[in-house]
Design a protein around this motif. Structure first.
Motif, mmCIF file in Angstrom:
data_model
loop_
_atom_site.group_PDB
_atom_site.id
_atom_site.type_symbol
_atom_site.label_atom_id
_atom_site.label_comp_id
_atom_site.label_asym_id
_atom_site.label_seq_id
_atom_site.Cartn_x
_atom_site.Cartn_y
_atom_site.Cartn_z
ATOM 1 N N TRP A 85 0.854 -1.186 0.000
ATOM 2 C CA TRP A 85 0.000 0.000 0.000
ATOM 3 C C TRP A 85 0.890 1.236 0.000
ATOM 4 O O TRP A 85 1.952 1.245 0.641
ATOM 5 C CB TRP A 85 -0.909 -0.006 1.208
ATOM 6 N N ASP A 87 2.505 4.673 1.073
ATOM 7 C CA ASP A 87 2.770 5.173 2.425
ATOM 8 C C ASP A 87 1.721 6.178 2.888
ATOM 9 O O ASP A 87 1.336 6.178 4.058
ATOM 10 C CB ASP A 87 4.167 5.802 2.496
ATOM 11 N N ASP A 88 1.249 7.050 1.987
ATOM 12 C CA ASP A 88 0.263 8.040 2.399
ATOM 13 C C ASP A 88 -1.058 7.390 2.820
ATOM 14 O O ASP A 88 -1.729 7.853 3.738
ATOM 15 C CB ASP A 88 0.038 9.099 1.316
ATOM 16 N N VAL A 90 -1.321 4.319 4.172
ATOM 17 C CA VAL A 90 -1.038 3.702 5.464
ATOM 18 C C VAL A 90 -1.037 4.764 6.560
ATOM 19 O O VAL A 90 -1.603 4.565 7.645
ATOM 20 C CB VAL A 90 0.304 2.937 5.426
ATOM 21 N N ASP A 91 -0.410 5.926 6.278
ATOM 22 C CA ASP A 91 -0.390 7.015 7.265
ATOM 23 C C ASP A 91 -1.800 7.501 7.572
ATOM 24 O O ASP A 91 -2.139 7.765 8.733
ATOM 25 C CB ASP A 91 0.468 8.181 6.756
ATOM 26 N N ALA A 92 -2.649 7.623 6.552
ATOM 27 C CA ALA A 92 -4.025 8.072 6.759
ATOM 28 C C ALA A 92 -4.808 7.072 7.606
ATOM 29 O O ALA A 92 -5.594 7.458 8.486
ATOM 30 C CB ALA A 92 -4.715 8.278 5.412
ATOM 31 N N ASN A 94 -3.526 4.958 9.824
ATOM 32 C CA ASN A 94 -2.982 4.985 11.181
ATOM 33 C C ASN A 94 -3.317 6.277 11.915
ATOM 34 O O ASN A 94 -3.373 6.290 13.151
ATOM 35 C CB ASN A 94 -1.473 4.765 11.160
ATOM 36 N N ALA A 95 -3.558 7.368 11.196
ATOM 37 C CA ALA A 95 -3.832 8.663 11.823
ATOM 38 C C ALA A 95 -5.305 8.838 12.195
ATOM 39 O O ALA A 95 -5.648 9.775 12.900
ATOM 40 C CB ALA A 95 -3.398 9.786 10.881
ATOM 41 N N ARG A 96 -6.175 7.998 11.727
ATOM 42 C CA ARG A 96 -7.595 8.172 12.013
ATOM 43 C C ARG A 96 -7.849 8.007 13.516
ATOM 44 O O ARG A 96 -7.129 7.277 14.205
ATOM 45 C CB ARG A 96 -8.437 7.197 11.203
#
Length: 106
Positions: A85, A87-88, A90-92, A94-96
């Protein structure tokens, strides 16, 4: 030519009817005609054998057995073996915010 075609069509119908008609065996018939039972399992599919009128076993071809017992990948395996996936994304994910649901009075 029509008679030849008609006889071939009749043979095809007869063969289909045979597949439907004889997939259930009583144990004594299965023992006496075991070679036929095995041939039919290989060509026509699973053959059901009953003991005293109750379903007991199903004889299947080696190919069918291998297909039925082979391990299939789980959804987790499928996801892990897929493309990585971005990175952006995955970051989104994880940031939720962690939503724990609502409080329910019991």
């Amino acid at each position: 030519m029509k008679s030849s075609s008609s006889s071939q069509e009749a043979a095809i119908v007869t063969n289909r009817d045979m597949v439907r008609v004889r997939s259930n065996w009583q144990l004594q018939d299965a023992k006496a005609r075991f070679s036929e039972l095995v041939k039919r399992a290989r060509k026509q599919g699973p053959q059901h054998v009953s003991v005293r009128g109750e379903p007991a076993v199903v004889v299947v071809s080696e190919e069918d057995f291998a297909r039925l017992t082979s391990s299939r990948p789980s959804i987790v395996d499928h996801i892990l073996e897929g493309e990585l996936w971005p990175d952006d994304l995955v970051d989104a994910i994880n940031a939720r915010p962690a939503d724990t649901g609502r409080d329910v009075a019991l």
